[in-house]
Design a protein around this motif. Structure first.
Motif, PDB file in Angstrom:
ATOM      1  N   GLN A   1     -14.606 -33.747  77.685  1.00 60.16           N
ATOM      2  CA  GLN A   1     -14.354 -34.497  76.457  1.00 60.16           C
ATOM      3  C   GLN A   1     -14.611 -33.624  75.225  1.00 60.16           C
ATOM      4  OE1 GLN A   1     -16.691 -38.073  76.119  1.00 60.16           O
ATOM      5  NE2 GLN A   1     -15.122 -39.065  74.906  1.00 60.16           N
ATOM      6  N   ALA A   2     -15.671 -32.843  75.263  1.00 63.45           N
ATOM      7  CA  ALA A   2     -15.980 -31.954  74.139  1.00 63.45           C
ATOM      8  C   ALA A   2     -14.886 -30.900  73.966  1.00 63.45           C
ATOM      9  CB  ALA A   2     -17.336 -31.285  74.357  1.00 63.45           C
ATOM     10  N   PHE A   3     -14.374 -30.343  75.055  1.00 65.14           N
ATOM     11  CA  PHE A   3     -13.308 -29.351  74.967  1.00 65.14           C
ATOM     12  C   PHE A   3     -12.040 -29.964  74.364  1.00 65.14           C
ATOM     13  CE2 PHE A   3     -15.841 -26.390  77.185  1.00 65.14           C
ATOM     14  CZ  PHE A   3     -15.202 -25.160  77.159  1.00 65.14           C
ATOM     15  N   PHE A   4     -11.725 -31.190  74.756  1.00 62.28           N
ATOM     16  CA  PHE A   4     -10.524 -31.838  74.229  1.00 62.28           C
ATOM     17  C   PHE A   4     -10.646 -32.176  72.748  1.00 62.28           C
ATOM     18  CE2 PHE A   4      -9.494 -32.768  78.732  1.00 62.28           C
ATOM     19  CZ  PHE A   4      -8.225 -32.221  78.735  1.00 62.28           C
ATOM     20  N   LYS A   5     -11.867 -32.314  72.249  1.00 62.93           N
ATOM     21  CA  LYS A   5     -12.084 -32.671  70.846  1.00 62.93           C
ATOM     22  C   LYS A   5     -12.250 -31.450  69.935  1.00 62.93           C
ATOM     23  CE  LYS A   5     -14.155 -37.208  71.476  1.00 62.93           C
ATOM     24  NZ  LYS A   5     -15.342 -38.024  71.204  1.00 62.93           N
ATOM     25  N   LEU A   6     -12.157 -30.255  70.475  1.00 65.54           N
ATOM     26  CA  LEU A   6     -12.321 -29.050  69.661  1.00 65.54           C
ATOM     27  C   LEU A   6     -11.315 -29.028  68.513  1.00 65.54           C
ATOM     28  CD1 LEU A   6     -12.714 -26.105  72.187  1.00 65.54           C
ATOM     29  CD2 LEU A   6     -14.425 -26.978  70.615  1.00 65.54           C
ATOM     30  N   LYS A   7     -11.788 -28.644  67.354  1.00 65.56           N
ATOM     31  CA  LYS A   7     -10.871 -28.419  66.236  1.00 65.56           C
ATOM     32  C   LYS A   7     -10.323 -27.015  66.392  1.00 65.56           C
ATOM     33  CE  LYS A   7     -13.154 -31.566  63.217  1.00 65.56           C
ATOM     34  NZ  LYS A   7     -13.070 -32.123  61.929  1.00 65.56           N
ATOM     35  N   ARG A   8      -8.996 -26.921  66.453  1.00 68.07           N
ATOM     36  CA  ARG A   8      -8.349 -25.634  66.691  1.00 68.07           C
ATOM     37  C   ARG A   8      -7.306 -25.396  65.624  1.00 68.07           C
ATOM     38  NH1 ARG A   8      -6.391 -26.467  72.694  1.00 68.07           N
ATOM     39  NH2 ARG A   8      -5.400 -24.477  72.298  1.00 68.07           N
ATOM     40  N   GLY A   9      -7.198 -24.158  65.212  1.00 64.97           N
ATOM     41  CA  GLY A   9      -6.173 -23.783  64.254  1.00 64.97           C
ATOM     42  C   GLY A   9      -4.802 -23.851  64.893  1.00 64.97           C
ATOM     43  N   GLY A  10      -3.800 -23.808  64.055  1.00 64.11           N
ATOM     44  CA  GLY A  10      -2.436 -23.866  64.555  1.00 64.11           C
ATOM     45  C   GLY A  10      -1.735 -22.523  64.447  1.00 64.11           C
ATOM     46  N   THR A  11      -0.762 -22.346  65.311  1.00 71.32           N
ATOM     47  CA  THR A  11       0.112 -21.188  65.256  1.00 71.32           C
ATOM     48  C   THR A  11       1.538 -21.715  65.304  1.00 71.32           C
ATOM     49  OG1 THR A  11       0.384 -20.864  67.638  1.00 71.32           O
ATOM     50  CG2 THR A  11      -1.569 -19.866  66.620  1.00 71.32           C
ATOM     51  N   LYS A  12       2.507 -20.849  65.162  1.00 67.04           N
ATOM     52  CA  LYS A  12       3.898 -21.310  65.238  1.00 67.04           C
ATOM     53  C   LYS A  12       4.253 -21.775  66.647  1.00 67.04           C
ATOM     54  CE  LYS A  12       5.943 -16.730  65.826  1.00 67.04           C
ATOM     55  NZ  LYS A  12       6.936 -15.797  65.299  1.00 67.04           N
ATOM     56  N   TYR A  13       3.395 -21.465  67.626  1.00 68.37           N
ATOM     57  CA  TYR A  13       3.637 -21.864  69.015  1.00 68.37           C
ATOM     58  C   TYR A  13       2.823 -23.082  69.441  1.00 68.37           C
ATOM     59  CZ  TYR A  13       5.554 -17.177  69.013  1.00 68.37           C
ATOM     60  OH  TYR A  13       6.265 -16.060  68.707  1.00 68.37           O
ATOM     61  N   GLY A  14       1.918 -23.541  68.593  1.00 71.36           N
ATOM     62  CA  GLY A  14       1.062 -24.676  68.947  1.00 71.36           C
ATOM     63  C   GLY A  14      -0.379 -24.396  68.581  1.00 71.36           C
ATOM     64  N   LEU A  15      -1.285 -25.068  69.241  1.00 72.37           N
ATOM     65  CA  LEU A  15      -2.706 -24.904  68.948  1.00 72.37           C
ATOM     66  C   LEU A  15      -3.203 -23.525  69.368  1.00 72.37           C
ATOM     67  CD1 LEU A  15      -4.078 -28.374  70.104  1.00 72.37           C
ATOM     68  CD2 LEU A  15      -3.801 -27.556  67.757  1.00 72.37           C
ATOM     69  N   ALA A  16      -4.055 -22.946  68.542  1.00 73.56           N
ATOM     70  CA  ALA A  16      -4.618 -21.627  68.833  1.00 73.56           C
ATOM     71  C   ALA A  16      -5.577 -21.716  70.023  1.00 73.56           C
ATOM     72  CB  ALA A  16      -5.347 -21.082  67.608  1.00 73.56           C
ATOM     73  N   PRO A  17      -5.511 -20.777  70.954  1.00 75.72           N
ATOM     74  CA  PRO A  17      -6.334 -20.832  72.161  1.00 75.72           C
ATOM     75  C   PRO A  17      -7.683 -20.129  72.040  1.00 75.72           C
ATOM     76  CG  PRO A  17      -4.731 -19.095  72.382  1.00 75.72           C
ATOM     77  CD  PRO A  17      -4.463 -19.758  71.052  1.00 75.72           C
ATOM     78  N   HIS A  18      -7.970 -19.506  70.923  1.00 75.59           N
ATOM     79  CA  HIS A  18      -9.138 -18.636  70.809  1.00 75.59           C
ATOM     80  C   HIS A  18     -10.463 -19.357  71.069  1.00 75.59           C
ATOM     81  CE1 HIS A  18      -5.877 -16.979  68.424  1.00 75.59           C
ATOM     82  NE2 HIS A  18      -6.344 -15.788  68.771  1.00 75.59           N
ATOM     83  N   LYS A  19     -10.667 -20.511  70.443  1.00 77.87           N
ATOM     84  CA  LYS A  19     -11.955 -21.195  70.552  1.00 77.87           C
ATOM     85  C   LYS A  19     -12.260 -21.655  71.982  1.00 77.87           C
ATOM     86  CE  LYS A  19     -13.222 -23.599  66.982  1.00 77.87           C
ATOM     87  NZ  LYS A  19     -13.366 -24.682  66.003  1.00 77.87           N
ATOM     88  N   PRO A  20     -11.318 -22.314  72.677  1.00 76.67           N
ATOM     89  CA  PRO A  20     -11.643 -22.704  74.061  1.00 76.67           C
ATOM     90  C   PRO A  20     -11.890 -21.500  74.976  1.00 76.67           C
ATOM     91  CG  PRO A  20      -9.514 -23.625  73.406  1.00 76.67           C
ATOM     92  CD  PRO A  20     -10.044 -22.871  72.248  1.00 76.67           C
ATOM     93  N   ILE A  21     -11.149 -20.421  74.770  1.00 75.90           N
ATOM     94  CA  ILE A  21     -11.361 -19.241  75.600  1.00 75.90           C
ATOM     95  C   ILE A  21     -12.720 -18.617  75.293  1.00 75.90           C
ATOM     96  CG2 ILE A  21     -10.524 -16.908  76.107  1.00 75.90           C
ATOM     97  CD1 ILE A  21      -7.671 -18.025  75.853  1.00 75.90           C
ATOM     98  N   LEU A  22     -13.115 -18.603  74.026  1.00 76.14           N
ATOM     99  CA  LEU A  22     -14.442 -18.096  73.669  1.00 76.14           C
ATOM    100  C   LEU A  22     -15.532 -18.956  74.300  1.00 76.14           C
ATOM    101  CD1 LEU A  22     -16.332 -16.178  72.177  1.00 76.14           C
ATOM    102  CD2 LEU A  22     -16.073 -17.644  70.159  1.00 76.14           C
ATOM    103  N   LEU A  23     -15.390 -20.270  74.274  1.00 73.13           N
ATOM    104  CA  LEU A  23     -16.396 -21.138  74.885  1.00 73.13           C
ATOM    105  C   LEU A  23     -16.495 -20.910  76.387  1.00 73.13           C
ATOM    106  CD1 LEU A  23     -15.907 -24.471  72.931  1.00 73.13           C
ATOM    107  CD2 LEU A  23     -17.857 -22.918  72.841  1.00 73.13           C
ATOM    108  N   LEU A  24     -15.367 -20.754  77.056  1.00 73.30           N
ATOM    109  CA  LEU A  24     -15.399 -20.444  78.485  1.00 73.30           C
ATOM    110  C   LEU A  24     -16.079 -19.104  78.744  1.00 73.30           C
ATOM    111  CD1 LEU A  24     -11.843 -21.636  79.521  1.00 73.30           C
ATOM    112  CD2 LEU A  24     -14.022 -22.684  80.154  1.00 73.30           C
TER     113      LEU A  24
END
Length: 71
Positions: free
Chosen positions: A9-32
């Motif tokens: 649930q916490a991962f799904f609620k992460l605030k993530r920046g946007g890119t032209k391709y969709g949500l930025a993956p950096h924060k979830p990958i950093l948390l993992l």
């Protein structure tokens, strides 16, 4: 709620920046990456240093989990 559900649930609620391709993956990958460092015993009193271990594991996770458009 079990612990896994709490984390999911916490991962799904992460605030993530946007890119032209969709949500930025950096924060979830950093948390993992941080979870992996904890499992390997690299955390010190809940503090992390930006060092070769963190950067290397982040880059490995990035290659495994993120596929750029056109790849």
């Amino acid at each position: 709620m079990n612990q896994l559900q709490t984390y999911l649930q916490a991962f799904f609620k992460l605030k993530r920046g946007g890119t032209k391709y969709g949500l930025a993956p950096h924060k979830p990958i950093l948390l993992l990456t941080l979870v992996e460092l904890i499992e390997k015993g690299f955390d010190q009193d809940n503090h992390f240093q930006v060092n070769g271990d963190l950067v290397g594991i982040f880059q490995e996770n990035w290659r495994l989990l993120f596929r750029q458009e056109g790849s």
